[in-house]
Design a protein around this motif. Structure first.
Motif, PDB file in Angstrom:
ATOM      1  N   PRO A 213     -23.033  46.556 -15.919  1.00  0.00           N
ATOM      2  CA  PRO A 213     -22.850  47.287 -17.186  1.00  0.00           C
ATOM      3  C   PRO A 213     -21.371  47.322 -17.584  1.00  0.00           C
ATOM      4  O   PRO A 213     -20.489  47.376 -16.729  1.00  0.00           O
ATOM      5  CB  PRO A 213     -23.350  48.705 -16.857  1.00  0.00           C
ATOM      6  N   SER A 214     -21.086  47.313 -18.874  1.00  0.00           N
ATOM      7  CA  SER A 214     -19.700  47.336 -19.348  1.00  0.00           C
ATOM      8  C   SER A 214     -19.081  48.714 -19.123  1.00  0.00           C
ATOM      9  O   SER A 214     -19.765  49.727 -19.179  1.00  0.00           O
ATOM     10  CB  SER A 214     -19.662  47.005 -20.837  1.00  0.00           C
ATOM     11  N   PRO A 215     -17.755  48.762 -18.883  1.00  0.00           N
ATOM     12  CA  PRO A 215     -17.077  50.040 -18.679  1.00  0.00           C
ATOM     13  C   PRO A 215     -16.708  50.692 -20.011  1.00  0.00           C
ATOM     14  O   PRO A 215     -16.235  50.025 -20.933  1.00  0.00           O
ATOM     15  CB  PRO A 215     -15.815  49.643 -17.916  1.00  0.00           C
TER      16      PRO A 215
ATOM     17  N   ALA B 115     -11.388  37.305 -11.609  1.00  0.00           N
ATOM     18  CA  ALA B 115     -11.490  38.741 -11.321  1.00  0.00           C
ATOM     19  C   ALA B 115     -12.904  39.256 -11.602  1.00  0.00           C
ATOM     20  O   ALA B 115     -13.421  40.117 -10.895  1.00  0.00           O
ATOM     21  CB  ALA B 115     -10.481  39.519 -12.170  1.00  0.00           C
ATOM     22  N   LYS B 116     -13.533  38.726 -12.650  1.00  0.00           N
ATOM     23  CA  LYS B 116     -14.879  39.172 -13.021  1.00  0.00           C
ATOM     24  C   LYS B 116     -15.987  38.469 -12.246  1.00  0.00           C
ATOM     25  O   LYS B 116     -17.118  38.932 -12.225  1.00  0.00           O
ATOM     26  CB  LYS B 116     -15.130  38.897 -14.518  1.00  0.00           C
ATOM     27  N   GLY B 117     -15.663  37.288 -11.667  1.00  0.00           N
ATOM     28  CA  GLY B 117     -16.720  36.449 -11.112  1.00  0.00           C
ATOM     29  C   GLY B 117     -17.574  35.888 -12.231  1.00  0.00           C
ATOM     30  O   GLY B 117     -18.783  35.739 -12.113  1.00  0.00           O
ATOM     31  N   ARG B 118     -16.905  35.587 -13.377  1.00  0.00           N
ATOM     32  CA  ARG B 118     -17.645  35.118 -14.557  1.00  0.00           C
ATOM     33  C   ARG B 118     -17.803  33.602 -14.515  1.00  0.00           C
ATOM     34  O   ARG B 118     -16.841  32.894 -14.226  1.00  0.00           O
ATOM     35  CB  ARG B 118     -16.869  35.509 -15.811  1.00  0.00           C
ATOM     36  N   PRO B 119     -19.025  33.102 -14.817  1.00  0.00           N
ATOM     37  CA  PRO B 119     -19.206  31.650 -14.836  1.00  0.00           C
ATOM     38  C   PRO B 119     -18.256  31.008 -15.852  1.00  0.00           C
ATOM     39  O   PRO B 119     -18.070  31.528 -16.952  1.00  0.00           O
ATOM     40  CB  PRO B 119     -20.668  31.469 -15.274  1.00  0.00           C
TER      41      PRO B 119
ATOM     42  N   PRO C 179     -12.866  39.650 -22.231  1.00  0.00           N
ATOM     43  CA  PRO C 179     -14.265  40.025 -22.097  1.00  0.00           C
ATOM     44  C   PRO C 179     -14.339  41.482 -21.636  1.00  0.00           C
ATOM     45  O   PRO C 179     -13.296  42.098 -21.386  1.00  0.00           O
ATOM     46  CB  PRO C 179     -14.767  39.089 -21.004  1.00  0.00           C
ATOM     47  N   SER C 180     -15.533  42.029 -21.521  1.00  0.00           N
ATOM     48  CA  SER C 180     -15.654  43.393 -21.013  1.00  0.00           C
ATOM     49  C   SER C 180     -15.118  43.455 -19.579  1.00  0.00           C
ATOM     50  O   SER C 180     -15.244  42.495 -18.812  1.00  0.00           O
ATOM     51  CB  SER C 180     -17.113  43.833 -21.066  1.00  0.00           C
ATOM     52  N   ALA C 181     -14.514  44.605 -19.220  1.00  0.00           N
ATOM     53  CA  ALA C 181     -13.773  44.728 -17.958  1.00  0.00           C
ATOM     54  C   ALA C 181     -14.663  45.148 -16.794  1.00  0.00           C
ATOM     55  O   ALA C 181     -14.381  46.112 -16.083  1.00  0.00           O
ATOM     56  CB  ALA C 181     -12.613  45.705 -18.133  1.00  0.00           C
ATOM     57  N   ASN C 182     -15.763  44.405 -16.614  1.00  0.00           N
ATOM     58  CA  ASN C 182     -16.690  44.674 -15.522  1.00  0.00           C
ATOM     59  C   ASN C 182     -16.862  43.404 -14.698  1.00  0.00           C
ATOM     60  O   ASN C 182     -16.566  42.312 -15.167  1.00  0.00           O
ATOM     61  CB  ASN C 182     -18.058  45.096 -16.070  1.00  0.00           C
ATOM     62  N   ARG C 183     -17.365  43.544 -13.453  1.00  0.00           N
ATOM     63  CA  ARG C 183     -17.783  42.364 -12.691  1.00  0.00           C
ATOM     64  C   ARG C 183     -18.926  41.731 -13.450  1.00  0.00           C
ATOM     65  O   ARG C 183     -19.752  42.431 -14.054  1.00  0.00           O
ATOM     66  CB  ARG C 183     -18.242  42.779 -11.281  1.00  0.00           C
TER      67      ARG C 183
HETATM   68 MG    MG Z   1     -19.461  41.408 -21.099  1.00  0.00          MG
END
Ligand code: MG
Ligand code: AMP
Length: 332
Positions: free
Chosen positions: A144-146, A50-54, A136-140
């Protein structure tokens, strides 16, 4: 997927979604987290997607107490002293992992990052779900973090099951992350808890070594906190901001109240937001990400950001600004 907007009284629904393997964003005192059952590989995999996080950047696992942390990680006396003093609160400890947390959440490492959030809704959700929550923080990834529910919708609408709305976050920057597995505690990421406070309990807190090879916090390799327009960080004071505006006349400005009073009348029509009075790092932290989001909406040529003093939580504010600036220097 339709993303549900849940009110605090919908907490049981949020807990139900989590235990059945869904993704729920929830408020903490730092920023909004994107939560999944930390024991469930598939749910945790959904957070990365969902985040596109590595996949090599591990998640922080949220627990309701130090006792629950003991089940998933090894807490020595120093770690117990830190949790006793600062939990619930904005301190994340990297510890040797026991079993119980998905290796996907740990990015395959033998350590795990744990924290107990100081927010009534987050704590109630942890208790009701009855499991550790990887969040993790709920951002792509890279954004910036929400710090509010609308920020989370802006980032992840249609990609997650629900957002539990708890209003605006009190601290506004992420937790301080320290590695507590070594002889000395090492600062991996400055955040909501000042380094000076940790040193009162754990002695000198070292900076991560600059030796070549693996950085100690995998996340330090990645792009971070960047709005969609370039960020330029300038020295404190009206002169530096005005000089940057001379070079970038179509820029917006993020600065202290004092600097705003000096420049706003000099430049009619300037889009400017303030991060509080000079020396008030707490207000700067609380406003930082929301202000970057608001300014990027105007699509300025750049965002000129005035530096703040790096004491207390000001260190975290400057860390986020520098990373935002570094990301825009390579991306734009
Ligand atoms: Mg984060
Ligand atoms: P975020 O979840 O986006 O707030 O970021 C969490 C931060 O903690 C990232 O910088 C991660 O790299 C770091 N982190 C999480 N787990 C570990 C770990 N086991 N070892 C070192 N750093 C970690």
């Amino acid at each position: 997927m339709r993303t549900a907007h849940l009110a605090p009284e919908d907490l049981p629904r949020a807990a139900e979604i989590l235990v059945s393997g869904g993704l729920v964003a929830f408020p903490t005192e730092t920023v909004y987290g994107l939560g999944a059952d930390a024991r469930n590989d598939r749910a945790v995999g959904g957070v990365f997607a969902a985040k596109g996080r590595p996949a090599d950047n591990p998640l922080i696992v949220h627990v309701r107490s130090a006792e629950e942390a003991q089940e998933i990680a090894v807490l020595d006396r120093r770690a117990q002293a830190l949790t006793g003093r600062f939990w619930p609160g904005p301190l994340t400890l990297v510890l040797v992992a026991r079993t119980g947390v998905s290796s996907v959440a740990r990015a395959g490492l033998s350590t795990v990052a744990v924290r107990c959030p100081d927010h009534p809704l987050a704590l109630a959700l942890l208790r009701m779900a009855g499991c550790p929550i990887a969040a993790p923080s709920a951002n792509r990834s890279g954004r910036p973090s929400p710090t509010s529910a609308p920020d989370v919708f802006e980032e992840l609408d249609g990609r997650i099951d629900a957002v539990l709305d708890g209003g605006t976050c009190r601290i506004g920057v992420e937790s301080t992350v320290v590695d507590a597995t070594g002889e000395h505690v090492t600062l991996l990421r400055p955040g909501g808890l000042p380094r000076e406070d940790i040193e009162e309990v754990a002695g000198a807190v070292l900076s991560p070594s600059r030796e070549p090879g693996q950085p100690k916090s995998p996340g330090l390799r990645h792009r971070h906190y960047a709005p969609s327009v370039p960020v330029l960080v300038v020295n404190p004071g009206a002169d530096a901001v005005l000089r940057a505006l001379y070079d970038h006349p179509a820029a917006s400005v993020l600065c202290t109240v004092e600097t705003a009073a000096e420049i706003a009348s000099a430049i009619p029509g300037l889009r400017l937001l303030t991060i509080g009075r000079r020396g008030d790092a707490g207000t700067a932290a609380r406003r930082l990400f929301g202000a970057l989001r608001e300014l990027e909406r105007y699509r300025p040529e750049a965002i000129i950001a005035e530096s703040v003093a790096e004491d207390a939580v000001g260190l975290a504010v400057m860390d986020r600004l520098r990373r935002a600036a570094a990301a825009s220097a390579t991306d734009h």
